[in-house]
Design a protein around this motif. Structure first.
Motif, PDB file in Angstrom:
ATOM      1  N   ILE A  90      -3.381  -3.108 -16.619  1.00 57.70           N
ATOM      2  CA  ILE A  90      -4.294  -4.034 -15.971  1.00 57.70           C
ATOM      3  C   ILE A  90      -3.648  -4.741 -14.784  1.00 57.70           C
ATOM      4  N   VAL A  91      -2.356  -4.667 -14.647  1.00 57.31           N
ATOM      5  CA  VAL A  91      -1.624  -5.383 -13.609  1.00 57.31           C
ATOM      6  C   VAL A  91      -2.154  -5.004 -12.227  1.00 57.31           C
ATOM      7  N   TRP A  92      -2.454  -6.029 -11.417  1.00 59.02           N
ATOM      8  CA  TRP A  92      -2.952  -5.775 -10.068  1.00 59.02           C
ATOM      9  C   TRP A  92      -1.881  -5.105  -9.242  1.00 59.02           C
ATOM     10  N   GLY A  93      -2.267  -4.081  -8.500  1.00 56.45           N
ATOM     11  CA  GLY A  93      -1.341  -3.394  -7.616  1.00 56.45           C
ATOM     12  C   GLY A  93      -0.596  -2.267  -8.288  1.00 56.45           C
ATOM     13  N   SER A  94      -0.937  -1.943  -9.517  1.00 52.68           N
ATOM     14  CA  SER A  94      -0.209  -0.893 -10.214  1.00 52.68           C
ATOM     15  C   SER A  94      -0.773   0.494  -9.918  1.00 52.68           C
ATOM     16  N   SER A  95      -2.007   0.572  -9.420  1.00 55.64           N
ATOM     17  CA  SER A  95      -2.565   1.894  -9.125  1.00 55.64           C
ATOM     18  C   SER A  95      -3.728   1.771  -8.148  1.00 55.64           C
ATOM     19  N   GLY A  96      -4.106   2.892  -7.592  1.00 50.97           N
ATOM     20  CA  GLY A  96      -5.283   2.970  -6.737  1.00 50.97           C
ATOM     21  C   GLY A  96      -5.163   2.237  -5.417  1.00 50.97           C
ATOM     22  N   LYS A  97      -6.303   1.716  -4.987  1.00 51.47           N
ATOM     23  CA  LYS A  97      -6.404   1.051  -3.690  1.00 51.47           C
ATOM     24  C   LYS A  97      -5.478  -0.159  -3.608  1.00 51.47           C
ATOM     25  N   GLU A  98      -5.362  -0.902  -4.720  1.00 51.40           N
ATOM     26  CA  GLU A  98      -4.495  -2.086  -4.717  1.00 51.40           C
ATOM     27  C   GLU A  98      -3.030  -1.705  -4.514  1.00 51.40           C
ATOM     28  N   ALA A  99      -2.606  -0.600  -5.094  1.00 48.94           N
ATOM     29  CA  ALA A  99      -1.214  -0.159  -4.947  1.00 48.94           C
ATOM     30  C   ALA A  99      -0.924   0.228  -3.499  1.00 48.94           C
ATOM     31  N   ARG A 100      -1.885   0.893  -2.867  1.00 47.58           N
ATOM     32  CA  ARG A 100      -1.692   1.264  -1.451  1.00 47.58           C
ATOM     33  C   ARG A 100      -1.609   0.015  -0.582  1.00 47.58           C
ATOM     34  N   TYR A 101      -2.485  -0.952  -0.834  1.00 51.39           N
ATOM     35  CA  TYR A 101      -2.466  -2.196  -0.072  1.00 51.39           C
ATOM     36  C   TYR A 101      -1.156  -2.943  -0.287  1.00 51.39           C
TER      37      TYR A 101
END
Length: 74
Positions: free
Chosen positions: A34-45
C-alpha cells in the motif's frame, strides 16, 4: 457487549448452532503493497522527483523541504 457476556461476537448477530461459514474474500494488501510510490504511476513520479532534487543545489533543496513540511502540517 460480547466481551462482557464472554461469547464470540458472531453469536450476537447469528441465529444458529454452528458458527457461520466464512466467505471466500480476496486477500488484502499488506502495508508494504500500500506504500505510496512503490509501484505504477506514483513510482515513476517519485523517481523523477528524486532525480530532480538530486540535481538542485543545497539552498533550493532546503527551500523545497521547508515548503513540503509546511504543506504536510496542514
Amino acid at each position: 457487549m460480547a466481551r462482557a457476556l464472554e461469547v464470540p461476537m458472531y453469536q450476537l448477530f447469528y441465529d444458529g448452532e454452528e458458527p457461520p461459514k466464512l466467505p471466500n474474500l480476496p486477500k488484502r494488501k499488506s502495508s508494504d503493497e500500500i506504500v505510496w510510490g512503490s509501484s505504477g504511476k506514483e513510482a515513476r513520479y517519485l523517481g523523477k522527483l528524486r532525480r530532480a532534487l538530486g540535481q538542485t543545489g543545497e539552498d533550493n533543496r532546503k527551500l523545497v523541504m521547508h515548503m513540503a513540511q509546511k504543506m504536510a502540517r496542514r
